[in-house]
Design an enzyme around this catalytic site. Structure first.
Site, short mmCIF file in Angstrom:
data_model
loop_
_atom_site.label_atom_id
_atom_site.label_comp_id
_atom_site.label_asym_id
_atom_site.label_seq_id
_atom_site.Cartn_x
_atom_site.Cartn_y
_atom_site.Cartn_z
N THR A 201 -66.10 -61.29 93.96
CA THR A 201 -65.84 -59.84 93.97
C THR A 201 -64.71 -59.51 94.95
O THR A 201 -63.92 -58.62 94.72
CB THR A 201 -67.11 -59.06 94.39
OG1 THR A 201 -68.23 -59.55 93.66
CG2 THR A 201 -66.96 -57.58 94.15
N ARG B 196 -65.26 -66.62 99.33
CA ARG B 196 -66.18 -66.44 100.45
C ARG B 196 -67.19 -67.58 100.45
O ARG B 196 -67.85 -67.81 99.44
CB ARG B 196 -66.90 -65.10 100.28
CG ARG B 196 -67.32 -64.47 101.56
CD ARG B 196 -67.86 -63.08 101.32
NE ARG B 196 -66.83 -62.06 101.20
CZ ARG B 196 -67.08 -60.77 101.16
NH1 ARG B 196 -68.32 -60.33 101.23
NH2 ARG B 196 -66.10 -59.89 101.05
N SER C 65 -66.22 -59.98 105.32
CA SER C 65 -66.71 -58.60 105.35
C SER C 65 -67.99 -58.45 106.18
O SER C 65 -68.01 -58.77 107.35
CB SER C 65 -66.91 -58.12 103.92
OG SER C 65 -67.14 -56.75 103.94
N HIS C 66 -69.07 -58.01 105.52
CA HIS C 66 -70.30 -57.70 106.24
C HIS C 66 -71.19 -58.93 106.42
O HIS C 66 -72.26 -58.82 107.00
CB HIS C 66 -71.06 -56.63 105.46
CG HIS C 66 -71.32 -57.08 104.06
ND1 HIS C 66 -70.32 -57.18 103.14
CD2 HIS C 66 -72.44 -57.50 103.45
CE1 HIS C 66 -70.81 -57.64 102.01
NE2 HIS C 66 -72.11 -57.85 102.16
N ASP D 220 -68.16 -51.97 108.98
CA ASP D 220 -68.54 -53.37 108.77
C ASP D 220 -67.56 -54.36 109.40
O ASP D 220 -66.63 -53.95 110.11
CB ASP D 220 -68.72 -53.66 107.28
CG ASP D 220 -67.41 -53.75 106.54
OD1 ASP D 220 -66.43 -53.11 106.98
OD2 ASP D 220 -67.33 -54.47 105.52
N ASP E 272 -64.94 -56.13 108.44
CA ASP E 272 -63.50 -55.98 108.26
C ASP E 272 -63.06 -54.51 108.19
O ASP E 272 -61.92 -54.22 107.85
CB ASP E 272 -63.02 -56.74 107.02
CG ASP E 272 -63.70 -56.27 105.74
OD1 ASP E 272 -64.85 -55.79 105.81
OD2 ASP E 272 -63.08 -56.38 104.67
N ASP F 81 -63.85 -51.95 106.24
CA ASP F 81 -63.65 -51.16 105.02
C ASP F 81 -64.89 -50.39 104.59
O ASP F 81 -64.81 -49.51 103.75
CB ASP F 81 -63.09 -52.03 103.87
CG ASP F 81 -63.95 -53.24 103.56
OD1 ASP F 81 -64.99 -53.43 104.22
OD2 ASP F 81 -63.56 -54.00 102.65
N ARG F 82 -66.05 -50.71 105.17
CA ARG F 82 -67.26 -49.97 104.80
C ARG F 82 -67.63 -48.95 105.87
O ARG F 82 -67.22 -49.11 107.03
CB ARG F 82 -68.44 -50.91 104.65
CG ARG F 82 -68.27 -51.93 103.56
CD ARG F 82 -69.55 -52.70 103.38
NE ARG F 82 -69.37 -53.66 102.31
CZ ARG F 82 -70.36 -54.18 101.59
NH1 ARG F 82 -71.61 -53.83 101.85
NH2 ARG F 82 -70.13 -55.04 100.63
N GLU G 121 -67.85 -46.69 96.28
CA GLU G 121 -68.90 -47.56 95.78
C GLU G 121 -70.19 -47.29 96.54
O GLU G 121 -70.15 -46.93 97.72
CB GLU G 121 -68.53 -49.02 95.97
CG GLU G 121 -67.29 -49.46 95.24
CD GLU G 121 -67.15 -50.97 95.29
OE1 GLU G 121 -67.59 -51.63 94.34
OE2 GLU G 121 -66.61 -51.50 96.28
N LYS H 1 -60.92 -49.91 100.44
CA LYS H 1 -61.84 -48.94 101.00
C LYS H 1 -61.58 -48.87 102.50
O LYS H 1 -61.03 -49.79 103.08
CB LYS H 1 -63.28 -49.27 100.66
CG LYS H 1 -63.72 -50.68 100.92
CD LYS H 1 -65.09 -50.87 100.30
CE LYS H 1 -65.72 -52.19 100.67
NZ LYS H 1 -65.58 -53.20 99.63
C1 VG1 Z 1 -70.36 -56.32 97.24
C2 VG1 Z 1 -70.54 -54.86 96.88
C3 VG1 Z 1 -69.26 -54.30 96.29
C4 VG1 Z 1 -68.11 -54.53 97.28
C5 VG1 Z 1 -68.03 -56.00 97.64
C6 VG1 Z 1 -66.98 -56.27 98.70
O1 VG1 Z 1 -70.09 -57.07 96.08
O2 VG1 Z 1 -71.60 -54.71 95.97
O3 VG1 Z 1 -69.44 -52.95 96.01
O4 VG1 Z 1 -66.88 -54.11 96.71
O5 VG1 Z 1 -69.28 -56.46 98.14
O6 VG1 Z 1 -67.21 -55.48 99.81
P1 VG1 Z 1 -71.24 -57.92 95.32
O7 VG1 Z 1 -70.52 -58.62 94.19
O8 VG1 Z 1 -71.84 -58.84 96.32
O9 VG1 Z 1 -72.25 -56.93 94.85
V1 VG1 Z 1 -66.74 -56.02 101.34
O10 VG1 Z 1 -66.85 -54.76 102.40
O11 VG1 Z 1 -67.99 -57.22 101.43
O12 VG1 Z 1 -65.25 -56.73 101.17
CO CO Z 2 -65.98 -55.14 104.15
#
Ligand code: VG1
Ligand code: CO
Length: 543
Positions: free
Chosen positions: A18, A22, A113-114, A277, A279, A281-282, A363, A376
């Site tokens: 996504t 990772r 990310s998170h 979070d 990075d 973006d959240r 989202e 984001k």
């Molecule tokens: C998750 C979230 C999605 C977001 C993605 C990256 O993906 O559901 O909405 O865009 O993380 O966010 P998934 O495929 O695990 O549901 V970040 O802030 O982790 O770059």
């Molecule tokens: Co993030």
């Protein structure tokens, strides 16, 4: 200093998900693993000769090391200039901003990310393109193809760069400009948001608690909130980025940002609570004694954005990922603008933003942003909220309640079943897909299925088609359930179940979400046979 061509062999597991590639840190520590992926990215960027690349990450374990490798490889791959954040830091939205502002061909952002950091945690590499946004599917597929066929990578064999001071250095023919990670981002925020109105609000005693969760947003939040806006020192907590995020999940939700959540529900709650979070973006938004779901936050921002200078001309359109609640659609209908529904992941908003079809998007996973960047942007969402509070003079909790009174309330929750056996998770999904056609009309507990499908997205700009983006089931009673498998997990599979129910009866706007949603949760469990397939009778995380 010399150009080295290093022979290598492919890894089979470098398919971006996504949001980039990772994996566990240990996977990235295999010999050539990082180099193979970075070279595959470069191979898929035509016209890179003479261009500018942006490089930075969220500061997690391996960040510095991979920044150094990326720079040495970029110099050997024809880039003329690299802009890198001081200490190797750049938040995801700041990287997007810098790519756009300096006409870069793209950027390499290092983040998971998170997800937790540290040597036992996760690491990630993502590519952003010249518009500042995550590489679209066509490019991530091309990168994956490259990773399967790679035979060598190139790098300049030289000492590490000095990343602790801003200024210009050189590797071979490439200039490396170490930049203040916050400067361009702060200027952009100053253009969009009414800083003086917010500063007056702080001067009047307004209290904010911002939890940077020991992640990359700390320096940005301090520079803007405590610096530009004059909020008292201590407004930003956990503001120093750490390689292991202090041992926590830097995930801004009621589970992982528990301390902030509890503070906002205590007698000593400040006027507004927010977190971001790994990075940056959240975002999480909490009013005193009232958690604002990300889906509601998007809807509320869309309804009030015109109060901020950057959006005074109004919002031309909005978009949300499919599992995000339909709250923003109700605002769009009132404004007479279009609401687009995209697959999960920020890359799907890029075309809509570039074509000028939307101004705001978001989202359910705590991501909200606008056309100012192509990612984001957690801190931006917090600043827009503050701008709205300053412009209306209203309390955050009243803004939310007035919103529900006007539009109705979309009660929302997400159940995640983490580290489920991958084969079992795939079986659950295919079982669901197989029964889609016979679901409509069926009664499940208290609810009746109205429609069921497997979400397929046709991009309105380039007509590209993306299939199998999640099973969605709507019920006659205003409820909806969505099932999909995560594309960011690093061990086993994560089943996400998104549950919502709309209420517009004035007497039913302030009920406990778990009570309102209980029949929908039961229906979801029964339809998907979650326990039978996964052996789990409870989700691992409820947000
Ligand atoms: C998750 C979230 C999605 C977001 C993605 C990256 O993906 O559901 O909405 O865009 O993380 O966010 P998934 O495929 O695990 O549901 V970040 O802030 O982790 O770059
Ligand atoms: Co993030």
């Amino acid at each position: 200093m010399r150009l080295k061509k290093v022979p290598t062999t492919p890894f089979s597991d470098q398919r971006p998900g996504t949001s980039g590639l990772r994996k566990k840190v240990a996977v990235f520590q295999q010999q050539h693993y990082v180099e193979n992926f970075i070279q595959s990215i470069f191979n898929s960027v035509p016209n890179r000769d003479g261009s500018t690349l942006v490089v930075g990450g969220d500061g997690r374990f391996l960040n510095q090391q991979v920044v150094q490798t990326t720079l040495k490889m970029a110099a050997a791959n024809g880039f003329a200039r690299a802009l890198v954040g001081q200490w190797g830091l750049l938040s995801t939205p700041a990287a997007s901003c810098i790519i756009r502002k300096h006409g870069a061909i793209g950027g390499i952002v290092l983040s998971a990310s998170h997800n937790p950091g540290g040597p036992e945690g996760d690491f990630g590499i993502k590519l952003n393109t010249a518009n500042g946004g995550p590489a679209p599917e066509s490019i991530t597929s091309a990168i994956f193809e490259e990773t399967r066929n790679i035979t060598e990578y190139r790098l300049i064999d030289t000492a590490d760069l000095e990343l602790h001071q801003t200024g210009i250095q050189r590797i071979g023919d490439m200039l490396v400009e170490v930049v203040d990670p916050t400067a361009d981002y702060v200027s952009l925020m100053r253009e969009l948001i009414d800083f003086s109105a917010i500063a007056r609000m702080f001067a009047g005693g307004f209290r904010l608690q911002f939890d940077a969760m020991h992640a990359v947003t700390g320096p940005y939040a301090r520079a803007i909130l405590e610096g530009e806006l004059g909020a008292p020192v201590g407004t930003v907590i956990n503001g120093v980025p750490k390689a292991d995020f202090g041992g926590h999940h830097p995930d801004p939700n009621p589970v992982h940002a528990r301390a902030l959540f509890d503070l906002m529900h205590s007698a000593n709650a400040p006027d507004f609570g927010a977190a971001s979070d790994g990075d940056g973006d959240r975002n999480m938004i909490v009013a005193p004694h009232l958690f604002v779901t990300p889906s509601d936050s998007l809807a509320i921002l869309a309804a009030h954005a015109h109060r901020a200078p950057g959006y005074a001309a109004g919002v031309v359109g909005v978009a949300r990922s499919m599992p995000t609640s339909r709250a923003v659609d109700r605002v769009a209908a009132t404004l007479g603008i279009h609401a687009y529904e995209t697959p999960t992941g920020w890359k799907f908003f890029g075309n809509l933003l570039d074509a000028g079809l939307i101004t705001l998007c978001g989202e359910e996973s705590a991501g909200t942003s606008s056309n100012h960047v192509r990612e984001k942007d957690g801190l931006w969402a917090v600043l827009l909220w503050l701008n709205i509070l300053a412009a209306t003079g209203k309390r955050a909790q009243d803004i939310v309640r007035e919103h529900w009174a006007k539009f109705g309330r979309d009660y929302y929750t997400r159940h995640d079943y983490e580290e489920v056996d991958s084969v079992a998770a795939e079986r659950l999904m295919s079982h669901l897909r197989d029964k889609l056609v016979c679901l409509p009309g069926q009664r499940v507990g208290e609810l009746s299925v109205a429609a069921a499908d497997d979400f397929r997205y046709v991009d309105p700009v380039d007509a590209s088609m993306t299939e199998h983006q999640g099973v969605r089931i709507t019920f006659q009673e205003g409820a909806r359930v969505v099932f999909r498998l995560s594309g960011t997990g690093t061990s086993g599979a994560t089943l996400r179940v998104y549950i919502e129910r709309y209420e517009n009866d004035r007497e039913r706007l302030e009920l406990p979400p778990a009570d309102v949603l209980a029949p929908v949760v039961d229906a979801a469990r029964e339809i998907a046979q979650i326990e039978a397939f996964t052996d789990r009778n409870e989700p691992s995380v409820i947000t």
